[in-house]
Design an enzyme around this catalytic site. Structure first.
Site, PDB file in Angstrom:
ATOM      1  N   TYR A  72     -67.739  73.710  -9.669  1.00 24.75           N
ATOM      2  CA  TYR A  72     -67.031  73.976  -8.293  1.00 24.75           C
ATOM      3  C   TYR A  72     -67.694  75.394  -7.794  1.00 24.75           C
ATOM      4  CZ  TYR A  72     -63.661  70.533  -9.498  1.00 24.75           C
ATOM      5  OH  TYR A  72     -63.003  69.249  -9.982  1.00 24.75           O
ATOM      6  N   GLU A 119     -67.093  66.132 -12.420  1.00 26.74           N
ATOM      7  CA  GLU A 119     -66.227  66.711 -11.323  1.00 26.74           C
ATOM      8  C   GLU A 119     -67.259  67.513 -10.336  1.00 26.74           C
ATOM      9  OE1 GLU A 119     -62.681  68.843 -12.530  1.00 26.74           O
ATOM     10  OE2 GLU A 119     -62.230  67.361 -13.856  1.00 26.74           O
ATOM     11  N   HIS A 154     -57.480  65.744 -21.410  1.00 25.06           N
ATOM     12  CA  HIS A 154     -57.450  66.728 -20.077  1.00 25.06           C
ATOM     13  C   HIS A 154     -56.242  67.500 -20.125  1.00 25.06           C
ATOM     14  CE1 HIS A 154     -59.540  66.751 -15.855  1.00 25.06           C
ATOM     15  NE2 HIS A 154     -58.727  67.762 -15.889  1.00 25.06           N
ATOM     16  N   ARG A 194     -63.271  57.858 -13.487  1.00 25.48           N
ATOM     17  CA  ARG A 194     -63.082  58.685 -14.379  1.00 25.48           C
ATOM     18  C   ARG A 194     -61.637  59.201 -14.416  1.00 25.48           C
ATOM     19  NH1 ARG A 194     -63.449  64.708 -15.097  1.00 25.48           N
ATOM     20  NH2 ARG A 194     -63.425  65.005 -17.209  1.00 25.48           N
ATOM     21  N   GLU A 202     -63.407  70.207 -20.098  1.00 21.53           N
ATOM     22  CA  GLU A 202     -63.595  71.699 -19.623  1.00 21.53           C
ATOM     23  C   GLU A 202     -62.808  72.397 -20.807  1.00 21.53           C
ATOM     24  OE1 GLU A 202     -61.966  72.638 -15.907  1.00 21.53           O
ATOM     25  OE2 GLU A 202     -63.605  71.495 -14.915  1.00 21.53           O
ATOM     26  N   ASN A 250     -68.841  69.642 -15.062  1.00 24.94           N
ATOM     27  CA  ASN A 250     -67.833  70.075 -13.788  1.00 24.94           C
ATOM     28  C   ASN A 250     -68.589  71.115 -13.088  1.00 24.94           C
ATOM     29  OD1 ASN A 250     -66.640  67.824 -14.722  1.00 24.94           O
ATOM     30  ND2 ASN A 250     -64.874  68.627 -15.223  1.00 24.94           N
TER      31      ASN A 250
HETATM   32  C1  FCB Z   1     -61.043  71.233 -12.805  1.00 26.90           C
HETATM   33  C2  FCB Z   1     -60.141  70.266 -13.330  1.00 26.90           C
HETATM   34  C3  FCB Z   1     -59.483  69.413 -12.465  1.00 26.90           C
HETATM   35  C4  FCB Z   1     -59.060  69.946 -11.352  1.00 26.90           C
HETATM   36  C5  FCB Z   1     -60.341  70.703 -10.595  1.00 26.90           C
HETATM   37  C6  FCB Z   1     -59.975  71.307  -9.560  1.00 26.90           C
HETATM   38  O1  FCB Z   1     -61.124  72.359 -13.421  1.00 26.90           O
HETATM   39  O2  FCB Z   1     -60.679  69.672 -14.641  1.00 26.90           O
HETATM   40  O3  FCB Z   1     -58.300  68.915 -13.247  1.00 26.90           O
HETATM   41  O4  FCB Z   1     -57.703  70.655 -11.261  1.00 26.90           O
HETATM   42  O5  FCB Z   1     -60.628  71.802 -11.527  1.00 26.90           O
END
Ligand code: FCB
Length: 487
Positions: free
Chosen positions: A330, A394, A151, A107, A196, A328
């Site tokens: 985190y 992600e 992006h 990707r 995002e 995505n």
């Molecule tokens: C996301 C982004 C990516 C990267 C990660 C850690 O929000 O899409 O580009 O910075 O965080």
């Protein structure tokens, strides 16, 4: 934000998480990963500005990130993406590495100002040549190209003309997408429109910590809607071109979904959760699935004299069917509806939403590690927004890597993070969500936006002095895992 990592969390063993698996027993991450099907797609992700470099080569013009990096204090250590991983000049080497790692898919994102300098007018053929070289090299290596059209690197001229808060930008986005499609549409089978949009909205136009650094709620909300409109217009345009060419493809959009939980049962904490979920998640999911914006978010905004600038027909376009949803993830946030002094509104009368740490282990970004919330989030997506295959586009972690004298990083912490999150994917699949692939963020250490180069997310170390790439322990673990699951 506190960015320290507790020392007792530096070296967990990989894959020993205890997410609850199918059946009654508590399964380890490695066992859960073993339940993924052999055709599950494994990839790695990057984005153009974070890795390409070559910002003034072959006709590329500045994006808002080139400009933002020059604002004093905007980026840690005053860094920028001028060289980054120098990927622009290292495509064959980098694709060969992906092949060695055993990736099914890669990707990446396409830089709008490289392909269409200034954001309008004809294509820059040399910019397209670069992406064609990349796509051909990937296909040759048996790695599926998985491009994202936007992006975050908006051409500066479009920001000067109003940026995403200006409706015009959505139409420019469809024109640019057409230029890319005309060159690569015969070889790319999955097109992702946005990455995002919520981060562009909140960081780019509301808090201003990302490019273009604006701080207006009205602009942020207009940016949210126009990105989604841009998604719809690109879908419409590419579908028409594909029909003409007899070249079917899958249309996708990638959202950053962040779960939120209340700190207590107090009504104001639940309200804080509702607002965060509304503004960050449902504001994007609901128009895609239900062709409407969430009524509570519309009301919250009205209370602050802000309106979503929807015009007739917009929601039909935005809600047209997609073929894949990129998620995505985190971290999630525990929220309180009270400030530390106990008040429920700030000086401006705006309701308080305060992030309260849960005392969990954290990455170098300060983000709490919560694979169980990830499993719940993915399960919720399958339940509340059914019918579309999901790909995790992600997920990954920055840790304070310590390379040995050869540049090798024994990052058991990162391998454990990835293992526990892939296990969460398996848990959510078992609960019924149709998740078909996982892309680790990131293939390389790279330019982490406002944090510069200090925060390393790669499974491959990049020495930014020499541009040497060295797969870390996590990359070896990933390769081994892919092999094992494929059977
Ligand atoms: C996301 C982004 C990516 C990267 C990660 C850690 O929000 O899409 O580009 O910075 O965080």
């Amino acid at each position: 934000m506190d960015t320290t990592v507790a020392s007792d969390h530096l070296a967990p063993r990989p894959g020993t998480g205890t997410a609850t698996g199918p059946g009654t027993a508590v399964a380890t991450s490695e066992q859960l990963i073993g339940t993924l099907p052999p055709d599950f797609r494994w990839g790695a992700a990057t984005s153009a500005y974070q890795i390409e470099g070559a910002v003034a080569e072959d006709g590329r013009t500045p994006s808002i990130w080139d400009t933002f990096c020059r604002v004093p204090g905007a980026i840690d250590n005053g860094e920028n993406g001028d060289t980054a991983c120098d990927h622009y000049h290292r495509v064959s080497e980098d694709v060969a590495l992906m092949k060695r790692l055993g990736l099914d898919a890669y990707r990446f994102s396409i830089s709008w100002p490289r392909v269409q300098p200034g954001g309008r007018g004809p294509a820059n053929e040399r910019g397209l040549d670069f992406y064609e070289r990349l796509v051909d090299a990937l296909l040759e290596a048996g790695v599926e190209p998985w491009p994202t059209l936007f992006h975050w690197d908006l051409p500066q001229e479009l920001e000067d003309a109003g940026g995403w808060p200006n409706r015009e930008t959505a139409y420019r986005f469809a024109d640019y997408a057409e230029l890319v499609y005309r060159r690569l549409g015969d070889r790319v089978k999955v097109w992702t429109t946005l990455n995002e949009p919520s981060v562009v909205t909140t960081h780019g136009y509301l808090s201003g910590v990302h490019a273009p650094g604006r701080t207006s709620l009205a602009d942020a909300v207009a940016a949210a809607h126009h990105q989604m409109l841009g998604h719809g217009l690109v879908g419409q345009r590419l579908r028409a071109l594909a029909a003409e060419a007899g070249n079917p493809f899958e249309l996708a959009v990638t959202l950053n979904l962040g779960p939120a939980t209340p700190e207590s049962d107090a009504p104001e904490d639940h309200e804080a959760v509702r607002r965060a979920d509304g503004f960050n998640n449902r504001l994007y999911m609901d128009p895609l699935w239900f062709k409407r914006y969430p009524a509570d978010v519309v009301e919250d905004l009205a209370a602050r004299d802000v309106r979503i600038p929807v015009q007739d027909g917009d929601l039909e376009l935005i809600g047209a069917p997609i073929d894949a949803l990129g998620v995505n993830f985190y971290f999630g946030q525990q929220l309180s509806g009270r400030a530390e002094d106990g008040s429920t509104v700030d000086e401006g009368g705006v309701p308080v939403s305060r992030h309260v740490l849960q005392g969990l282990p954290r990455t170098a970004m300060g983000w709490e590690i919560m694979p169980d919330e990830f499993a719940e989030l993915l399960t919720r997506v399958g339940r509340e927004y059914p019918g579309v295959p999901v790909y995790v586009t992600e997920n990954g972690a920055a840790f304070a890597d310590e390379p040995d004298e050869k540049g090798y990083v024994h990052d058991v912490d990162r391998a454990a993070y990835i293992a526990d999150h892939v296990a969460a994917v398996a848990t959510a699949r078992a609960a019924g969500t149709d998740i078909r692939g996982y892309f680790v963020w990131s293939l390389f250490d790279n330019f982490e936006w406002a944090y510069g180069y200090d925060k390393r997310f790669g499974i491959v170390r990049v020495d930014f002095e020499t541009q040497q790439r060295t797969p870390k322990h996590s990359a070896e673990w990933y390769t081994e895992t892919i092999r094992r699951v494929r059977g």
